[in-house]
Design a protein around this motif. Structure first.
Motif, PDB file in Angstrom:
ATOM      1  N   SER A 142       0.827  -1.207   0.000  1.00  0.00           N
ATOM      2  CA  SER A 142       0.000   0.000   0.000  1.00  0.00           C
ATOM      3  C   SER A 142       0.860   1.254   0.000  1.00  0.00           C
ATOM      4  O   SER A 142       1.914   1.313   0.629  1.00  0.00           O
ATOM      5  CB  SER A 142      -0.899  -0.011   1.242  1.00  0.00           C
ATOM      6  OG  SER A 142      -1.579   1.207   1.351  1.00  0.00           O
ATOM      7  N   LEU A 143       0.361   2.263  -0.712  1.00  0.00           N
ATOM      8  CA  LEU A 143       1.063   3.544  -0.747  1.00  0.00           C
ATOM      9  C   LEU A 143       1.015   4.223   0.612  1.00  0.00           C
ATOM     10  O   LEU A 143       1.845   5.069   0.921  1.00  0.00           O
ATOM     11  CB  LEU A 143       0.404   4.441  -1.805  1.00  0.00           C
ATOM     12  CG  LEU A 143       1.231   5.596  -2.343  1.00  0.00           C
ATOM     13  CD1 LEU A 143       2.481   5.082  -3.034  1.00  0.00           C
ATOM     14  CD2 LEU A 143       0.411   6.429  -3.314  1.00  0.00           C
ATOM     15  N   TYR A 144       0.046   3.852   1.417  1.00  0.00           N
ATOM     16  CA  TYR A 144      -0.093   4.447   2.741  1.00  0.00           C
ATOM     17  C   TYR A 144       0.346   3.419   3.782  1.00  0.00           C
ATOM     18  O   TYR A 144       0.277   2.223   3.554  1.00  0.00           O
ATOM     19  CB  TYR A 144      -1.546   4.847   3.015  1.00  0.00           C
ATOM     20  CG  TYR A 144      -2.241   5.438   1.814  1.00  0.00           C
ATOM     21  CD1 TYR A 144      -2.036   6.770   1.446  1.00  0.00           C
ATOM     22  CD2 TYR A 144      -3.090   4.661   1.025  1.00  0.00           C
ATOM     23  CE1 TYR A 144      -2.656   7.307   0.329  1.00  0.00           C
ATOM     24  CE2 TYR A 144      -3.719   5.194  -0.092  1.00  0.00           C
ATOM     25  CZ  TYR A 144      -3.496   6.517  -0.438  1.00  0.00           C
ATOM     26  OH  TYR A 144      -4.114   7.034  -1.543  1.00  0.00           O
ATOM     27  N   ALA A 145       0.793   3.936   4.945  1.00  0.00           N
ATOM     28  CA  ALA A 145       1.239   3.016   5.990  1.00  0.00           C
ATOM     29  C   ALA A 145       0.474   3.280   7.282  1.00  0.00           C
ATOM     30  O   ALA A 145       0.039   4.401   7.546  1.00  0.00           O
ATOM     31  CB  ALA A 145       2.739   3.171   6.221  1.00  0.00           C
ATOM     32  N   ASP A 205      -2.967   4.562   6.482  1.00  0.00           N
ATOM     33  CA  ASP A 205      -3.579   3.510   5.668  1.00  0.00           C
ATOM     34  C   ASP A 205      -4.967   3.173   6.222  1.00  0.00           C
ATOM     35  O   ASP A 205      -5.934   2.995   5.468  1.00  0.00           O
ATOM     36  CB  ASP A 205      -2.677   2.271   5.698  1.00  0.00           C
ATOM     37  CG  ASP A 205      -3.010   1.281   4.586  1.00  0.00           C
ATOM     38  OD1 ASP A 205      -3.408   1.729   3.490  1.00  0.00           O
ATOM     39  OD2 ASP A 205      -2.863   0.071   4.808  1.00  0.00           O
ATOM     40  N   VAL A 227       4.136   2.560  11.660  1.00  0.00           N
ATOM     41  CA  VAL A 227       4.548   3.356  10.492  1.00  0.00           C
ATOM     42  C   VAL A 227       5.193   2.511   9.387  1.00  0.00           C
ATOM     43  O   VAL A 227       5.294   2.963   8.252  1.00  0.00           O
ATOM     44  CB  VAL A 227       5.505   4.496  10.882  1.00  0.00           C
ATOM     45  CG1 VAL A 227       4.797   5.496  11.774  1.00  0.00           C
ATOM     46  CG2 VAL A 227       6.759   3.963  11.531  1.00  0.00           C
ATOM     47  N   ASP A 286       3.925  -0.471   8.615  1.00  0.00           N
ATOM     48  CA  ASP A 286       2.897  -1.472   8.291  1.00  0.00           C
ATOM     49  C   ASP A 286       2.200  -1.124   6.984  1.00  0.00           C
ATOM     50  O   ASP A 286       1.364  -0.215   6.932  1.00  0.00           O
ATOM     51  CB  ASP A 286       1.854  -1.539   9.416  1.00  0.00           C
ATOM     52  CG  ASP A 286       2.333  -2.390  10.581  1.00  0.00           C
ATOM     53  OD1 ASP A 286       3.560  -2.599  10.671  1.00  0.00           O
ATOM     54  OD2 ASP A 286       1.500  -2.823  11.385  1.00  0.00           O
ATOM     55  N   ARG A 287       2.551  -1.806   5.930  1.00  0.00           N
ATOM     56  CA  ARG A 287       1.880  -1.648   4.636  1.00  0.00           C
ATOM     57  C   ARG A 287       1.376  -3.007   4.204  1.00  0.00           C
ATOM     58  O   ARG A 287       2.186  -3.842   3.834  1.00  0.00           O
ATOM     59  CB  ARG A 287       2.867  -1.105   3.592  1.00  0.00           C
ATOM     60  CG  ARG A 287       3.273   0.319   3.831  1.00  0.00           C
ATOM     61  CD  ARG A 287       4.283   0.757   2.809  1.00  0.00           C
ATOM     62  NE  ARG A 287       5.046   1.892   3.266  1.00  0.00           N
ATOM     63  CZ  ARG A 287       4.703   3.172   3.016  1.00  0.00           C
ATOM     64  NH1 ARG A 287       3.657   3.447   2.292  1.00  0.00           N
ATOM     65  NH2 ARG A 287       5.440   4.149   3.474  1.00  0.00           N
ATOM     66  N   PHE A 311      -1.876  -1.662   6.872  1.00  0.00           N
ATOM     67  CA  PHE A 311      -2.160  -1.780   8.309  1.00  0.00           C
ATOM     68  C   PHE A 311      -2.957  -3.068   8.516  1.00  0.00           C
ATOM     69  O   PHE A 311      -3.658  -3.518   7.612  1.00  0.00           O
ATOM     70  CB  PHE A 311      -2.961  -0.568   8.796  1.00  0.00           C
ATOM     71  CG  PHE A 311      -4.435  -0.624   8.464  1.00  0.00           C
ATOM     72  CD1 PHE A 311      -4.856  -0.526   7.153  1.00  0.00           C
ATOM     73  CD2 PHE A 311      -5.394  -0.789   9.456  1.00  0.00           C
ATOM     74  CE1 PHE A 311      -6.215  -0.588   6.831  1.00  0.00           C
ATOM     75  CE2 PHE A 311      -6.744  -0.858   9.145  1.00  0.00           C
ATOM     76  CZ  PHE A 311      -7.153  -0.753   7.833  1.00  0.00           C
ATOM     77  N   MET A 313       9.612   3.360  -0.780  1.00  0.00           N
ATOM     78  CA  MET A 313       8.591   4.144  -0.083  1.00  0.00           C
ATOM     79  C   MET A 313       9.120   4.681   1.246  1.00  0.00           C
ATOM     80  O   MET A 313       8.336   5.123   2.096  1.00  0.00           O
ATOM     81  CB  MET A 313       7.341   3.287   0.131  1.00  0.00           C
ATOM     82  CG  MET A 313       6.612   3.008  -1.175  1.00  0.00           C
ATOM     83  SD  MET A 313       4.954   2.347  -0.957  1.00  0.00           S
ATOM     84  CE  MET A 313       5.297   0.618  -0.796  1.00  0.00           C
TER      85      MET A 313
END
Lengths: 495, 215
Positions: free
Chosen positions: A191-194, A198, B96, B98-99, B101, B167
């Motif tokens: 995901s581009l967000y974390a 996210d 932070v 966690d990709r 979440f 990223m």
């Protein structure tokens, strides 16, 4: 009359989409019943990875939302947009492409989920190649739908089309933003967000997928088929205008109530809670509008199973849209969050509202499409009672189970010690899970009866050709003449 | 009546209707989502939070593949009972890297955010192979295939780490070069357990209520 007599509505694609929708509801609801059984007999996955709960559950949810739901929405959108625009579908071949490409996507998507390809985000589990395919098909859906409206022969754009339009536009926006990710391989992306960000983006999507697909899209169905079937105009056109914009504006804010007491900023949670409460107003305005519309046709309710389904769906719509804001209040959510209450809430919407309104619509629409009375009214009435009792038993079991689960989790004694271990609480859920399985089975059996009933009605029959009827003078839209003074839209969908 | 008159224009123009819906529906997102995406406190790690190493990352991706998050949350709410049951409540800074979440939305089984170190590796292995051997009431599925598959088969680990590095996850070139070697000889089961054992351990419990400096 400017229309030529050869022009007919494209209804074959509608019929095919209905068949796919019924196919998917059987598959996905069947998976749901199996999953409910796994709660009681956890070894019935037989050590097979593809029957494992974690992989099968997204097939159930995606199959219902994207297989059953979207196919039904496409079918009814294509059907009603032609009638309300007095013109056959724009680019009918593209409509056929949407129909088959979408089915292929759902089938391959389901297989990929069983294979363990998943982004893990709820209702957006499909991995990036599928996300791209969804976006492409969705744009095609939009082209057909808005193209038909743009080429319409009647001046006003009827209210059902706004809801279908909202479905197409908002879901496109949510889908693209939430699924932004960097691919690793064909079946894996990050995901581009974390972390917390996210989570906020996901529940902005997740809540509004429910909002604009399962609520807004199906309201489009309601606004066309309820007045059509009850042969009554919409009770208050003005109320439908106001509630549409209020709904579109306020739904989008409510996502953070899925993250109460989670690691996100408090202002985001509070804002999500307040907007969820405000959302009750447009939701109930729509329900009241629907109930009042049908109130002059109560006598029809006694004999018409299709209308019974639609009216009952409105009742469950009211129930679910009341329960939702209540569960969005932080002090209620503290009990309900993470429990089976949430599952009960989802199913009061999915079974009571989405499935019932779709079933009612199909019972009404299929005989009309093929010019043949429903194979068995009696069977449809039996289905109605199975659906009603199944839904109520489902909701009650999960509500009772979920509330007790939530309260026991939070329970501490006078010394601050936990009153119950997690294991004890989990073990106490078995009876509720058993009731839920029975409820699901009852509902599922009803659905199978419908599939058979609709199948027998459609068997070997083509759609009846329907020509767009002439548009009354005062609503006629003459494309060459340009704009002139107009009158307000009527509350009843044209032909 | 004027508003309705204005609306007549809208409801008779396809382009305006599309634009109107897009505009009205995006306001909420712009006010709520954009500030959150720019909120640095949500993307700043707590003091001990670190990136997942090659084995843990592989384990995490197996956790995602099997859908563990469908029944287990990773989010301890700041409530007495939750802290008592699971440990210090979850902080945004712990997630932070966690990709995606994995907070979850359902606790059919218990929360796992601070599961790390609570049980032995052996307990986890037994539990994953036959949950009812150690928790008689359990309704968790068994995962026999995990001990049959090599961890290296769970995806191209170097490529994964490169993507995460792009990223902003601080992996060093050695981390990435040594990644494949780190997975050598491990099963998926072992990788998953390594992930479970580090879950929630980045938070120093002794600092639980002290203001965190250097954030």
């Amino acid at each position: 009359m400017s229309q030529s007599n050869q022009e007919i509505y494209h209804d074959a694609v509608v019929k095919r989409l209905i068949q796919f929708s019924v196919f998917w509801v059987i598959i996905a609801m069947g998976a749901g019943v199996y999953l409910a059984a796994e709660f009681i007999w956890p070894t019935i996955d037989f050590g097979q990875f593809w029957l494992s709960f974690g992989r099968l559950r997204p097939v159930h949810t995606n199959g219902i939302i994207f297989g059953f739901g979207v196919s039904a929405l496409m079918a009814t959108a294509f059907y009603s947009v032609q009638r309300t625009s007095h013109v056959p579908l724009f680019m009918p071949k593209l409509a056929w492409f949407c129909c088959y490409a979408w089915q292929l996507l759902v089938i391959l998507g389901a297989i990929s989920l069983l294979a363990g390809w998943t982004s893990s985000k709820e209702y957006a589990e499909l991995e990036w190649p599928f996300d791209i395919a969804i976006a492409i098909i969705w744009v095609c859906f939009g082209v057909v739908f808005f193209g038909t409206i743009a080429t319409r022969r009647i001046r006003p754009i009827y209210i059902s089309n706004w809801f279908y339009g909202g479905l197409i536009i908002v879901i496109a926006m949510l889908h693209i933003v939430n699924n932004l990710a960097i691919p690793v391989t064909f079946g894996k992306s990050y995901s581009l967000y974390a972390g917390a960000q996210d989570a906020i983006v996901q529940w902005w999507y997740g809540h509004n997928a429910v909002g604009f697909l399962l609520t807004g899209g199906f309201l489009g169905m309601l606004y066309y088929f309820l007045p059509k079937h009850s042969e009554q105009p919409i009770w208050s056109y003005r109320l439908s205008v106001i509630s549409f914009w209020a709904f579109t504006y306020s739904y989008i804010w409510a996502g953070p109530h899925h993250l109460h007491y989670n690691s996100i900023p408090e202002w985001v949670q509070s804002l999500g809670m307040v907007m969820s409460l405000i959302l009750l107003a447009p939701s109930w305005a729509t329900m009241i509008n629907g109930i009042m519309t049908v109130s002059k046709a109560w006598q029809k309710l006694r004999v018409d199973p299709a209308l019974k389904f639609i009216v009952l769906s409105l009742a469950f719509y009211g129930l679910a849209t009341f329960e939702g804001p209540m569960m969005a209040i932080r002090s209620v959510n503290v009990v309900s969050h993470f429990t089976d209450w949430t599952i009960g809430h989802v199913h009061s919407g999915a079974l009571g509202w989405n499935a019932m309104i779709t079933y009612g619509t199909f019972y009404f629409l299929v005989p009309k499409l093929v010019g043949q009375p429903l194979h068995s009214i009696r069977l449809a009435n039996i289905h109605f009672w199975l659906a009603l009792s199944g839904t109520i038993l489902y909701i009650l079991s999960m509500w009772a189970g979920g509330v007790s689960q939530g309260l026991m989790w939070l329970s501490v004694d006078d010394y601050g010690q936990l009153s119950f271990s997690f294991r004890e609480i989990m073990a106490s859920m078995t009876s509720y899970y058993g009731l839920r399985l029975i409820a699901g089975l009852i509902f599922f059996i009803g659905t199978i009866l419908m599939a058979w009933n609709l199948g027998m009605t459609m068997r070997g029959r083509n759609t009846v050709p329907v020509t767009p009827p002439p548009v009354p003078e005062k609503f006629r839209l003459d494309r060459k003449a340009g704009k002139d003074e107009t009158t307000i839209a009527p509350g009843v969908p044209a032909a | 009546m004027n508003a309705l008159k204005l609306h007549r224009i809208l409801e008779q123009n396809t382009g305006l209707l599309i634009f109107g819906i897009l505009f009205i529906s995006s306001i909420g997102g712009l006010v709520q989502i954009l500030p959150s995406l720019n909120d640095e406190t949500l993307s700043t790690p707590t003091m001990n939070t670190r990136v997942y190493d090659a084995v843990e990352l592989t384990g995490r991706d197996i956790y995602i593949r099997e859908g563990c998050h469908v029944c287990h949350s990773q989010q301890i709410r700041p409530l007495v009972a939750e802290v008592e049951r699971y440990g210090p409540y979850s902080r945004s800074g712990e997630f932070v890297y966690d990709r995606p979440f994995l907070w979850g939305s359902k606790r059919t089984g218990p929360d796992l955010h601070r599961i790390g170190g609570k049980y032995s590796d052996q307990w986890h292995e037994t539990h994953l192979l036959n949950p009812r051997a150690v928790v008689p009431e359990s309704i968790m599925p068994a995962y026999p295939w995990l001990s049959e598959r090599p961890a290296s088969a769970a995806g191209d680990i170097q490529r994964k780490m490169q993507v995460l590095q792009s990223m902003g996850h601080p992996y060093s070139p050695e981390d990435i070069n040594n990644a494949e070697a780190a997975l050598q000889g491990l099963t998926e089961m072992e990788a998953l357990i390594r992930y479970l054992q580090m879950l929630g351990t980045s938070f120093d419990a002794s600092q639980a209520d002290a203001p965190m400096e250097g954030m």
